[in-house]
Design an enzyme around this catalytic site. Structure first.
Site, PDB file in Angstrom:
ATOM      1  N   SER A 177     142.390 116.395  64.346  1.00 32.85           N
ATOM      2  CA  SER A 177     143.550 116.691  65.184  1.00 32.85           C
ATOM      3  C   SER A 177     144.886 116.589  64.457  1.00 32.85           C
ATOM      4  O   SER A 177     145.926 116.904  65.022  1.00 32.85           O
ATOM      5  CB  SER A 177     143.542 115.786  66.427  1.00 32.85           C
TER       6      SER A 177
ATOM      7  N   LYS B 275     147.320 109.898  73.672  1.00 32.97           N
ATOM      8  CA  LYS B 275     148.319 110.357  72.709  1.00 32.97           C
ATOM      9  C   LYS B 275     149.671 110.555  73.384  1.00 32.97           C
ATOM     10  O   LYS B 275     150.715 110.189  72.839  1.00 32.97           O
ATOM     11  CB  LYS B 275     147.856 111.675  72.070  1.00 32.97           C
TER      12      LYS B 275
END
Ligand SMILES: Nc1ncnc2c1ncn2[C@@H]1O[C@H](COP(=O)(O)OP(=O)(O)OP(=O)(O)O)[C@@H](O)[C@H]1O
Ligand SMILES: [Mg+2]
Length: 792
Positions: free
Chosen positions: A688, A731
């Site tokens: 990611s 996140k």
């Protein structure tokens, strides 16, 4: 017994002819009187005739016992002359007679066949010599042996036979007497009969007697042995019996008996399953037979104590008042609506259907988000007992299932121990840290756990120590974990996963004000009016003294402040103490975490990525640098395989698009590139960070700075496409904690935002992208002056 009698000295037998009575299975010796049964018609006739006359006849053994009508050749040549002393007839035509042996005879000639045999005979006179000392010695020896045989054999009447024997003075007669009393075969007896020399006869008898003595000794030894085996058990029993009566006599109650009685009562009242009851009674029986000093006594006693103290039947009644339960849950925890709803749902179903099995919940989330305390609160809301067991680092199956009883010091496993501690069979049982369970040679605790958590199996959970199954189906199991990945899949499959992702700043503030602060005030012995802590002070704690997804450290820092205030109060200083964002440093020292945002993107080549970790989300700074060299790519910061590949893909993409990005196409020919992700001690992996890596590279090579309040996450392909990634919720929360304003996300991740609280969504700007061009357009802003770049 065969009797010894006097023998006529002179016998007058005309023509030396006498009737001969054949005998099947007896040899008659001179001097011995024996009873004889006669059945054969010829023999009966013989006896009839003889008893009317001189009463004398010859008794001769037939060679074959089975011979019905023995002829001359079927008879032995030697026999005994006898006198019929008594006779009487039975109605069945059988005759009993008592015959006295007189002399050994030899048949010289048969003279008559019908109606019975008659023969001409010769008497064999016994030699009459004075006894020599040797003969005397042999006789005494024989007598001694005979005495022993008599005392051992139940067949020979003791006293009489022996007394008779010592009164016999002639060696030959003594031999005859003893032989007649030994259980010899007829052949052996006949052999003795035919031995005319008295001394030789004496010796032969001695041999037979010796043999007989051996047999008798052996017999009695065998008998003794069986007797003594029986005796030991019987003896113990009798001794016990006596002991008991002595105790009773002394007025002492038998403690042992009381204990057994007490245990029996406990077993019967425990409500255990029939299987367990059977086992318990069996062990109780064994206990009853053991003396309390025996080592095993203790082992069995402990086992029985466990069996009776496990709550087989005892359970608490569930509080099914949903409003009341909701109140309790809200009292203890802020927010966490999803979990609270699930618990209330369970209660609602339970209300409708009594035998609903407890759900097996699994709380997943970073440390300090309230997983454990929520479990406690659920127990309180349901009115159940609460127990907790940590699975972290458990490697031994026995910790879950216990050791078999054969081990010294064996105990049940933690599940049964926990249930006993709870005292009820339906507690809320929290298994902390299922994600940290281990496997090694001591067995696989996960598979044992499976048996605990599987609703199909756990109604008959078997603990190795208890050895009988226990029903765990009423227990409400809650497991907790920081991450999903390391939970064994089979276990995960049995559980209902509820996520507690962590709290954004505003929620932390609420939790601190409403829950943590009041609790700490109480715990530090203060009163609410003793102090005033402003929201801005708490916000500062959250932002600058802690960095976490949960609230554990916030609570710790608050406790820190309160301890200092408590100390001042104790010294006599009067409150209220005021804590605000200005004076907080005097309580907690200098701030621990700076916002790195301002300084970090002051140079090209740094982009802000977002990472997911077991502790919640994190922001990551990705740095790229170049130096003269030739096509070198260095990657540092403990990057995992996938992350390294992302870096390479990012570089390839940038190289392929160099012209369009207005980058020197040959930059890689002249430069080495280094990509680093700080906090090098922490291992990082996953795809990611691809977007952030490519952005930092472009920033480096174009000299354009990355906007300081933008963070990004997403995987890239070689062609520059942006692919969705996981952990969006964590996140985003991390970005909000770090005061990021804008987040660049893959387009496909848009749906993940639904799980976020509204105010978070409002607070941040989200930009969804399909490819890297869009990322760059949003992330990069100003250009640095080219001279600046050259200077570097
Ligand atoms: N939503 C909340 N409302 C009130 N208090 C909370 C909330 N979340 C957490 N807390 C408090 O935070 C503290 C830490 O929570 P807890 O020990 O349950 O964390 P945890 O999730 O079990 O962490 P770990 O994974 O480290 O075991 C507790 O005192 C708990 O009461
Ligand atoms: Mg915990």
């Amino acid at each position: 017994m065969f009797e010894q009698g006097t023998v006529d000295v002179e016998l007058n037998i005309p023509n030396k002819e006498i009737p001969i009575l054949p005998l099947r299975d007896i040899v008659v010796f001179p001097g011995i009187t024996v009873p004889i049964t006669v059945g054969r018609p010829t023999s009966v006739k013989l006896v009839d005739d003889v008893s009317i006359g001189d009463k004398l006849c010859g008794l001769v053994l037939q060679k074959k016992k089975t011979e019905e009508d023995p002829q001359y050749e079927n008879l032995y040549k030697f026999g005994t002359l006898a006198r019929i002393v008594k006779m009487f007839k039975l109605p069945t035509n059988t005759v009993y007679l008592l015959a006295q042996g007189l002399e050994r005879i030899e048949i010289e000639k048969f003279v008559q066949k019908e109606p019975y045999i008659k023969a001409q005979i010769k008497t064999i006179k016994e030699e009459q010599k004075p006894n020599t000392p040797e003969i005397e010695a042999r006789m005494r020896n024989l007598l001694h042996q005979f005495q022993k045989a008599v005392s051992l054999s139940p067949k020979i009447p003791e006293e009489e036979s022996y007394i008779t024997a010592i009164n016999i003075k002639e060696p030959g007669r003594l031999a005859d007497f003893i032989v007649a009393n030994l259980p010899l075969t007829t052949q052996e007896q006949q052999d003795i009969l035919e031995t005319f020399d008295p001394i030789e006869r004496l010796n032969k008898v001695s041999v037979f007697l010796n043999k007989e003595l051996e047999v008798l000794k052996l017999q009695s030894k065998i008998q003794e042995e069986t007797k003594s085996k029986l005796g030991k058990a019987q003896r113990e029993y009798f001794l016990r019996q006596q002991l008991e009566s002595i105790r009773k006599e002394l007025g002492e109650e038998d403690e042992h008996a009381i204990e057994i009685k007490e245990l029996k009562k406990q077993i019967e009242e425990s409500g255990m399953t029939p299987d367990a009851m059977k086992e318990a009674k069996r062990e109780l029986d064994r206990l009853d037979k053991l003396p309390p000093q025996a080592a095993e006594y203790h082992v069995i006693r402990t086992y029985l104590d466990w069996l009776v103290s496990v709550p087989w039947k005892k359970s608490t009644k569930d509080n099914l008042d949903i409003e009341q339960a909701a109140k309790v849950l809200n009292e203890d925890h802020y927010d966490l609506d999803k979990v609270k709803d699930r618990i209330l749902e369970f209660l609602a179903v339970r209300k409708l259907k009594k035998d609903t099995k407890g759900p097996i919940l699994c709380f997943i989330g970073p440390p300090g988000v309230g997983k454990t305390s929520l479990g406690q609160s659920i127990a309180r809301a349901l009115g159940r007992k609460f127990i907790r067991m940590s699975l972290g680092g458990i490697r031994d199956e026995a910790e879950i299932r216990g050791h078999r009883r054969t081990y010294i010091g064996a105990l049940p496993g933690n599940i049964i121990q926990g249930i006993r501690r709870a005292g009820t069979n339906n507690p809320v049982f929290m298994l902390d840290e299922v994600d940290k369970i281990g496997i090694d040679f001591r067995g696989d605790p996960a598979s044992a756990l499976l048996e605990v958590l599987d609703p199909e199996q756990n109604h008959s959970f078997s603990d190795h120590y208890l050895d009988v199954s226990f029903d765990l189906s009423k227990v409400m199991f809650i497991t907790t974990a920081n991450i999903l990945d390391t939970i064994p899949p089979a276990l995960l499959d049995r559980m209902e996963v509820l996520e507690l992702p962590g709290y954004p700043q505003e929620e932390k503030l609420m939790i601190a004000q409403k829950f943590l602060l009041p609790r700490q005030i109480k715990e530090n012995g203060l009163r609410a009016e003793d102090l005033e802590i402003t929201d801005s002070a708490i916000s500062k704690i959250i932002r600058e003294y802690t960095r976490e997804a949960g609230v554990r450290n916030v609570e710790r820092e608050i406790a820190n402040i309160l301890r200092k205030i408590a100390k001042e109060t104790a010294k006599g200083k009067k409150g209220p103490f005021k804590v605000n964002d200005k004076n907080i440093a005097s309580y907690l020292g200098p701030v621990k975490f700076f916002s790195e945002m301002a300084e970090r993107t002051s140079e090209p080549g740094v982009a802000t990525g977002l990472a997911w970790t077991p502790q919640g989300g994190e922001i990551l700074f990705i740095e790229a640098n170049k130096m003269s060299g030739k096509k070198g790519l260095t990657l540092t910061g403990q990057l995992g395989q996938t992350m390294q590949e992302s870096a390479k893909a990012a570089l390839s993409y940038v190289r392929s698009k160099a012209k369009r990005l207005k980058i020197d196409e040959n930059f890689f020919e002249k430069n080495d590139i280094h990509i680093h992700v700080p906090q090098g001690a922490v291992p990082k992996d996953g795809p990611s960070a691809g977007v952030a890596m490519a952005t930092s590279l472009v920033s480096l090579l174009t000299g354009k700075l990355v906007k300081y309040d933008v963070a990004m996450t997403g995987e890239i392909t070689l062609k520059g496409k942006v692919l969705p990634v996981g952990g969006i919720k964590e996140k985003v929360l991390a970005a909000s904690r770090a005061q990021i304003k804008e987040i660049i996300l893959p387009e496909k991740n848009e749906k993940d935002l639904e799980e976020l609280p509204n105010h978070i969504r409002k607070q941040l700007k989200f930009t969804f992208v399909k490819n890297l061009d869009e990322v760059l357009a949003h992330a990069l802003n100003r250009t640095r002056k080219p001279e600046n770049r050259k200077q570097k």
